[in-house]
Enzyme design. Structure first.
Site, PDB file in Angstrom:
ATOM      1  CG  HIS A  85      -0.481   0.333   2.561  1.00  0.00           C
ATOM      2  ND1 HIS A  85      -0.413  -0.583   3.353  1.00  0.00           N
ATOM      3  CD2 HIS A  85      -0.407   1.656   3.204  1.00  0.00           C
ATOM      4  CE1 HIS A  85       0.060  -0.091   4.554  1.00  0.00           C
ATOM      5  NE2 HIS A  85       0.112   1.254   4.545  1.00  0.00           N
ATOM      6  CG  ASP A 221       0.407  -4.134   2.796  1.00  0.00           C
ATOM      7  OD1 ASP A 221       0.844  -3.435   1.888  1.00  0.00           O
ATOM      8  OD2 ASP A 221      -0.726  -3.552   3.565  1.00  0.00           O
ATOM      9  CB  SER A 653       2.723   1.702   6.508  1.00  0.00           C
ATOM     10  OG  SER A 653       1.452   1.240   7.039  1.00  0.00           O
TER      11      SER A 653
HETATM   12  N1  ARG Z   1      -4.698   0.594   7.367  1.00  0.00           N
HETATM   13  C1  ARG Z   1      -3.347   0.595   6.852  1.00  0.00           C
HETATM   14  C2  ARG Z   1      -2.704   1.948   6.895  1.00  0.00           C
HETATM   15  O1  ARG Z   1      -3.273   2.910   7.544  1.00  0.00           O
HETATM   16  C3  ARG Z   1      -3.162   0.067   5.291  1.00  0.00           C
HETATM   17  C4  ARG Z   1      -4.054   0.985   4.495  1.00  0.00           C
HETATM   18  C5  ARG Z   1      -4.066   0.361   2.879  1.00  0.00           C
HETATM   19  N2  ARG Z   1      -5.010  -0.388   2.752  1.00  0.00           N
HETATM   20  C6  ARG Z   1      -6.067  -0.309   2.221  1.00  0.00           C
HETATM   21  N3  ARG Z   1      -6.994  -1.266   2.184  1.00  0.00           N
HETATM   22  N4  ARG Z   1      -6.703   0.970   2.125  1.00  0.00           N
HETATM   23  O2  ARG Z   1      -2.005   2.551   6.010  1.00  0.00           O
HETATM   24  N1  ASP Z   2      -1.067   1.342   7.737  1.00  0.00           N
HETATM   25  C1  ASP Z   2      -0.610   2.531   8.372  1.00  0.00           C
HETATM   26  C2  ASP Z   2       0.411   3.064   7.518  1.00  0.00           C
HETATM   27  O1  ASP Z   2       0.471   3.282   6.327  1.00  0.00           O
HETATM   28  C3  ASP Z   2       0.168   2.223   9.684  1.00  0.00           C
HETATM   29  C4  ASP Z   2      -0.710   2.476  10.715  1.00  0.00           C
HETATM   30  O2  ASP Z   2      -1.579   3.407  11.003  1.00  0.00           O
HETATM   31  O3  ASP Z   2      -0.903   1.639  11.733  1.00  0.00           O
HETATM   32  O4  ASP Z   2       1.504   3.628   8.084  1.00  0.00           O
END
Ligand code: ARG
Ligand code: ASP
Length: 718
Positions: A85, A221, A653
């Site tokens: 991502h 990921d 991330s």
């Molecule tokens: N929650 C994770 C972060 O904040 C992954 C986000 C990307 N994935 C998604 N399905 N939008 O970055």
């Molecule tokens: N998925 C998040 C990021 O892109 C990480 C988090 O918020 O825990 O940095």
């Protein structure tokens, strides 16, 4: 008096009692602050091995990737791993309907196939320095806040300038603890970053938005990039002559796995946390701001997803935008629930009450700090109103792509006017930049029209006439508050949403500028921006500064009272270390989660025909033949992801997750649903970070993608 205060402090200490594993620590201070505790918890390294200015250390392999993520260097040829991502916008950028890397994945089979991605940068920290004294030089308590601010800013500018002079480094100073401390960061920014590999979305994003922010997790990921430098190993603009970067440290990769309870350390660039907020702020966030933003985003997402499902061109155009909007939409939802469940406001209130008791029991403290809470309460009652306006601006008005895009043109119009008056201007340069804007690549007019109508209708319902920009308000009134009518008028009379017309304008801007400046969308968008710039943002920023000042005092008081407590500064996109352990959790009564998942779970989750849960046939074959090789777990299964108790946030991330010896066991990529409130309040029983097991990463590269040649560059530890 004394004993009374001691008692107060004791009861307070119980309220803020050590929350195991909480904290994002400054790597340069580990030696004096955390190393003993880290060793007690299993770490086998010295603080010097983690961070050193004079010798190579782990920090030399930690990269801030694309400004908002982290990556780790895993080969002596600048190869790095980050999240799928995090590479997503780069992968989308290189994707077309014919060469759809998002869907099919991408693998360079040798260096010549690695693709340069414009505007993607990789930043490595050279050194971090405490510059608090220098920044605050000349700042005395009697000065006004504005004066203090301007002295501080001038000092910072000077420090940055001096630290860069005669070098190729870049540097910046950041405040910590609301300006109680300042640190200088001297960095190298690499501008030639090339995409090396990415799994198909069915693997990298398996589970999609449904699984996002959730455990158990089953997506790989990760994506792989490489830093290129010039022949002197220094940052350089893209060139064919550039060579792979030779790092000062390479992260070794462990094939050994881990057990529950093992020490873990996350090293990366967490973006923003607000752990020291008052109850007033937390209340505003959970009862007003989060719910508003969530409901606005929901409308926008529904429209986008409906159109994306219809057509592949729209799907690719909106993939990245959608993921970004969906991500925080869901995060804020989890945050609201988590704060509520944890009874965050009551907890903060209790703490504040006890804290005020301690302050008031001591005349000196009282003199300095008694105004903190009344002041914060007052500030938030004003700030709340403006914050709502700003939320409407960002999440409603500027969620309309045409508004957001056309408003940018004001710079160009202004520069042209300067030129026409014979004043110095940057018109030609600005024009060239506008010609490069790739707006239309990710734009679909029909979708935007639907979004515009929906957003305007929310705006009309939610913002009273007196709070609207005058131009917009009179337009709304003239159209009987009919969002559809307004939208129809705007989109049938504008040129900004039309690629050919925009190109025509840009190709002879001086001739057409006049016409375009009267364009209804430009006109409205610009009036909105001007209104906010004149009537909302100045007061908003002023309030924020006042809040920061009061928060600064609040933290100063806390550090004075809890002399033995170790405080960590809120995340601010600077390099941090978080340590904890591989850790499972119990999300709710009667439910326990295991600390890891395996490939078995991917097959369990498969839903044929569902884009989020389809499993590539090649992966199924590998599952059937159980050809896991050296990547298998002790139980014979293929590990996919695990949970740990490291305090992380957005920006973490892609961060490396290390074992006690500094070997990579995984790549951080998310948090759990019950713990998304950790940016505001950390609950050790509920907050977990989610990590992609590096053995699954290697398995996908090697057995699934057939790019095992990349593993030859890596240092694998058995
Ligand atoms: N929650 C994770 C972060 O904040 C992954 C986000 C990307 N994935 C998604 N399905 N939008 O970055
Ligand atoms: N998925 C998040 C990021 O892109 C990480 C988090 O918020 O825990 O940095």
């Amino acid at each position: 008096m004394k004993t009374k205060n001691t008692l107060f402090i004791l009861s307070l200490i119980i309220t803020i009692s050590i929350r195991a594993d909480e904290g994002m620590w400054l790597p340069q201070l580990l030696n004096s602050m955390n190393i003993k505790d880290m060793k007690k918890n299993g770490l086998k390294l010295t603080a010097e091995q983690i961070y050193s200015v004079n010798k190579s250390s782990m920090k030399d392999a930690i990269v801030q990737f694309g400004g908002g993520c982290t990556a780790e260097i895993v080969s002596n040829q600048g190869l790095m791993i980050t999240n799928h991502h995090c590479g997503y916008s780069a992968i989308a950028y290189h994707s077309t309907v014919q060469k759809d890397y998002l869907t099919n994945g991408f693998w360079a089979m040798n260096k010549s196939e690695e693709v340069y991605t414009p505007n993607l940068v990789a930043t490595i920290i050279n050194r971090i320095e405490d510059v608090t004294a220098k920044v605050l030089k000349g700042v005395t308590p009697t000065l006004t806040e504005i004066k203090k601010d301007s002295i501080t800013k001038a000092n910072i500018k000077q420090i940055e300038k001096e630290s860069m002079a005669g070098t190729h480094y870049e540097s910046f100073v950041r405040p910590f603890f609301y300006g109680n401390e300042y640190y200088l960061f001297v960095v190298e920014t690499f501008k030639d970053v090339r995409m090396v590999g990415a799994p198909p979305s069915a693997i990298g994003k398996f589970g999609g938005e449904t699984d996002n922010w959730m455990w158990p997790r089953h997506n790989a990921d990760f994506s792989v990039f490489r830093i290129y430098a010039n022949k002197d190993n220094k940052p350089a603009e893209y060139s064919q002559d550039n060579v792979p970067y030779t790092p000062k440290h390479v992260v070794p990769i462990s094939l050994k796995g881990y057990n529950e309870g093992d020490f873990t350390m996350v090293y990366g660039f967490p973006g923003r946390t607000q752990e020291y907020l008052s109850s007033f702020a937390v209340d505003m966030i959970m009862t007003e701001s989060d719910p508003l933003k969530v409901s606005l985003r929901e409308k926008r997402l529904n429209i986008m997803s409906e159109d994306m499902r219809k057509n592949d061109t729209i799907r690719l155009a909106y993939a990245n935008k959608y993921a970004g909007v969906a991500n925080y939409y869901k995060k804020w939802m989890g945050e609201m629930l988590g704060l509520k469940k944890y009874d965050a406001v009551t907890k903060k209130q209790l703490f504040e009450k006890q804290f005020a008791n301690v302050i008031n029991a001591d005349p000196i403290m009282k003199g300095k700090y008694e105004n903190i809470f009344p002041q914060l309460q007052k500030l938030y009652s004003d700030y709340k109103i403006l914050n709502k306006q700003v939320d409407y601006y960002n999440e409603c008005l500027m969620a309309i792509d045409a508004f957001n895009y056309s408003r940018n043109y004001s710079t160009l119009f202004n520069e042209l006017k300067k030129k026409q008056k014979g004043l110095t201007n940057t018109f030609d340069k600005t024009l060239e930049e506008y010609k490069k804007l790739g707006f239309f690549k990710n734009y679909n007019k029909t979708t935007d029209i639907k979004i515009c109508e929906a957003m305007l209708s929310e705006y009309i319902k939610g913002v009273p006439s007196g709070n609207r920009p005058i131009v917009l308000d009179s337009f709304i009134i003239a159209n009987n508050s009919d969002a559809k009518k307004i939208t129809d008028f705007l989109y049938s009379n504008t040129s900004f949403v039309d690629k050919a017309k925009t190109e025509l304008m840009l190709n002879d801007f001086e001739k057409y500028a006049n016409l375009y400046e009267r364009d209804p969308i430009y006109y409205i968008a610009n009036a909105i921006v001007k209104h906010y710039a004149a009537s909302v943002f100045p007061q908003f920023q002023y309030d924020e500064r006042e809040i920061t000042e009061t928060q600064k005092l609040y933290l100063q008081a806390q550090r004075e009272i809890f002399k033995d407590k170790k405080f960590y500064p809120d995340a601010n996109s600077t390099l941090r270390v978080a340590y904890g352990k591989v850790n499972s959790y119990k999300p709710k009564d009667g439910v326990e989660y295991k600390h890891y998942t395996t490939l078995d779970g991917i097959l369990e989750k498969e839903i044929v025909g569902d884009e989020e849960f389809s499993v590539p046939s090649k992966l199924k074959e590998l599952f059937k033949s159980k050809d896991y090789g050296r990547y298998a777990n002790k139980d014979g299964k293929l590990p996919v992801a695990f949970t740990a108790s490291n305090h992380t946030t957005g920006g973490n991330s892609g961060s490396p997750v290390f074992n006690s010896k500094g070997e990579l066991i995984g790549t951080n990529f998310d948090r759990n649903w019950e713990g998304t409130m950790s940016d505001i309040m950390y609950n050790p029983n509920q907050c977990r970070n989610i990590v992609l097991d590096v053995r699954y990463t290697l398995f996908i590269i090697d057995k699934f993608a057939g790019a095992g040649y990349l593993l030859n560059e890596m240092k694998l530890v058995k």
